[in-house]
Design an enzyme around this catalytic site. Sequence first.
Site, PDB file in Angstrom:
ATOM      1  N   SER A 330      -4.818  -5.474  15.686  1.00 13.68           N
ATOM      2  CA  SER A 330      -3.661  -5.344  14.787  1.00 13.68           C
ATOM      3  C   SER A 330      -2.317  -5.496  15.487  1.00 13.68           C
ATOM      4  O   SER A 330      -1.277  -5.498  14.827  1.00 13.68           O
ATOM      5  CB  SER A 330      -3.711  -3.979  14.087  1.00 13.68           C
ATOM      6  OG  SER A 330      -4.848  -3.890  13.267  1.00 13.68           O
ATOM      7  N   ASP A 354      -5.085  -1.982  -2.470  1.00 14.13           N
ATOM      8  CA  ASP A 354      -6.097  -1.881  -1.410  1.00 14.13           C
ATOM      9  C   ASP A 354      -7.070  -0.765  -1.754  1.00 14.13           C
ATOM     10  O   ASP A 354      -6.751   0.415  -1.607  1.00 14.13           O
ATOM     11  CB  ASP A 354      -5.422  -1.588  -0.062  1.00 14.13           C
ATOM     12  CG  ASP A 354      -6.445  -1.247   1.018  1.00 14.13           C
ATOM     13  OD1 ASP A 354      -7.602  -1.700   0.908  1.00 14.13           O
ATOM     14  OD2 ASP A 354      -6.081  -0.536   1.980  1.00 14.13           O
ATOM     15  N   ASP A 369     -11.584  -2.291   5.167  1.00 11.38           N
ATOM     16  CA  ASP A 369     -10.362  -1.816   5.803  1.00 11.38           C
ATOM     17  C   ASP A 369     -10.750  -0.669   6.730  1.00 11.38           C
ATOM     18  O   ASP A 369     -11.791  -0.021   6.539  1.00 11.38           O
ATOM     19  CB  ASP A 369      -9.384  -1.315   4.731  1.00 11.38           C
ATOM     20  CG  ASP A 369      -8.004  -1.016   5.306  1.00 11.38           C
ATOM     21  OD1 ASP A 369      -7.110  -1.857   5.127  1.00 11.38           O
ATOM     22  OD2 ASP A 369      -7.838   0.052   5.939  1.00 11.38           O
ATOM     23  N   HIS A 375      -5.543   2.088   1.073  1.00 15.19           N
ATOM     24  CA  HIS A 375      -4.151   2.528   1.173  1.00 15.19           C
ATOM     25  C   HIS A 375      -3.425   2.486  -0.174  1.00 15.19           C
ATOM     26  O   HIS A 375      -2.230   2.771  -0.243  1.00 15.19           O
ATOM     27  CB  HIS A 375      -3.372   1.634   2.155  1.00 15.19           C
ATOM     28  CG  HIS A 375      -3.859   1.736   3.573  1.00 15.19           C
ATOM     29  ND1 HIS A 375      -4.933   1.016   4.036  1.00 15.19           N
ATOM     30  CD2 HIS A 375      -3.413   2.478   4.626  1.00 15.19           C
ATOM     31  CE1 HIS A 375      -5.128   1.284   5.318  1.00 15.19           C
ATOM     32  NE2 HIS A 375      -4.232   2.181   5.699  1.00 15.19           N
ATOM     33  N   CYS A 388      -2.644  -1.859   7.421  1.00 13.33           N
ATOM     34  CA  CYS A 388      -3.590  -2.123   6.333  1.00 13.33           C
ATOM     35  C   CYS A 388      -4.273  -3.479   6.530  1.00 13.33           C
ATOM     36  O   CYS A 388      -3.640  -4.528   6.455  1.00 13.33           O
ATOM     37  CB  CYS A 388      -2.863  -2.083   4.992  1.00 13.33           C
ATOM     38  SG  CYS A 388      -3.898  -2.539   3.593  1.00 13.33           S
TER      39      CYS A 388
END
Length: 631
Positions: A330, A354, A369, A375, A388
């Site tokens: 990420s 999400d 996720d 989220h 996310c």
Amino acid sequence: MRQRTTIRDHEAESAIFARRAMVAIVIVVAVFVLLASNMFHLQVSEHNELQTRSNDNRIKLVPLAPNRGLIYDRNGVLLAENKPIYSIDVTPEEVPDLDATLTSLQSLLGFPDETLEQFEQNLKSQRRFNNVPLLDNVNEKELATFAAHQHKFPGVSLEARLIRSYPYADLLTHAVGYVAKINQQDVNRLKEQGELANYAASRTIGKLGIEKYYEKQLHGTVGYQSVEVNNRGRAVRTLSIEAPEPGVDVILELDIELQKKAVELLGESRGSIILMDNDTGAILAMASTPSYNPNWFVNGISVKQYRSLLNSKDSPLLNRATQGAYPPASTVKPQIALLGLEDGTITKDTRIWDPGWFEIKGVDRRYRDWLAWGHGWVDVTSAITESCDTFYYDMSLKLGIDKISDFMTKFGFGEITGIDIHEEVPALMPSRGWKRARFGQPWYAGETLSVGIGQSYWTATPIQLTVATAIVANEGKHVIPRLLRGTLDEEQVSEALITYNRPVKIEKTAHWQVIKDAMKKVNMSDTGTARSAFRDAEYSSAGKTGTAQVRSLGEDEEYNAEEIAERYRDNAMYVGYAPATDPKVTIVVAIENSLGGGGSVAAPVARKMLDAWHSRYMIKDNQQVKDNADN
């Protein structure tokens, strides 16, 4: 009947004699003329050349090794020095029985058979009247023992010389590097470069890091002494000396105190920390652990020691800062979000729901996720702040691998950064064409989703992540990282050039601020993934956490770091810069196979590293400004 006696013809005989005498005289005269001509040729016409040859046979030029340049950190702390040592050398021409002498010396000093084998190799490359090293860096006991028995060993002598020494040992190995004995590969390369003559008296050469990259500057120029020798090649007296020119001293951007802190923070972990100045690309700290002692290599590392390094499961020979190729995870989400904004795939206000997973239409698989329950509604800012994955699955699928690969290449992924050490790899920025060439297979949409969160085939080195993060902090300026601050020659400092790569240009510069605001929230908002690490910091900062999978999980498989083999645990990553509003430095932390993720493991390390930098530079500078104002 009685035979008559023939009367001799004296006139004929006189004529024959005269002709023969004339021929003899001509031959004698011709020989004398030839001898006189040859003497004239040798003593007059060829006098200068023959005299030179005669001197060459009488006079020998003995090379003198130059002193190697020293290496300092940015504050003048000595990182690589030249230490005087004693060695035991052998002049084979002066030894009556070489084999018996070597056997007696081994019995006296107790050195291993490997030393004799190395001596034999050295002997093959030296003339018999030259000194050939037998034992380097003789210790006090060996020195005293040999000195007491030296009279028994004609042709064996104690010699004093300078040897490279690294006082900080394994703290700087992967940055500063080391020198080691010149081998045949080095000889061949020096021949090709036309520099072999300059190493006529040198025993070592730079093999790694700064020592190798700046070898030409550090080595210096060989000198010579002219000596008269006898008919056996033995030196009789010194006629003249041309002093060698020492190498220049090198000043690095590294701060040894910050380097110590980085190594301390990594501890027993496998990983790396890089701290870089955003404006100049100066590397203030670059640690890679585990490391090893470079002093082992200076006089020739033992086979046992080298095998222990080569076969270690922890790979200490690897410079993880520039050669460790990890999935960036990420940590690259800010750059991908910037692409989405520039491409128009998303806007600042784009929101998606999400639920904790993402599906591609027509594909019977859910992409999860990291937060199992999702989220909820997320936009680009919250997607970066909370990391996310679902938001990025959706965006990367719309962008496609071609756009992602092309845009990430502008940030330096898939290419070397140009840092001034040779030990760097380009890692891999995958593309449709790359996969076709590598595997002969098409690119699949699911692979684009994995690339969108920094996984799949994508790998990056910590130095690449440092540069890419600094580009965001600098809003497009692409500085090339460097370890060299300057050179010191006869007390004159020559500053190294600050160099730049092609900047990353975008159409809407406001998008930079969108990304930077989100990265600031990662560290400083209540929902940021690094909020715990940076709570109550004396300075503002921005960053991005990452947790890189080492082994893929099945769709229904759960990850538990404590229940799987250590080698299969995730890597903890963190990238960031400080201060958030006026970025001075960029920091990258990569820790392999950790028990936690980027937010819980790597971010706290980054916080402590930035604390050390802040107290060492920002507080000191601010105090200096205050003192100047008071005065």
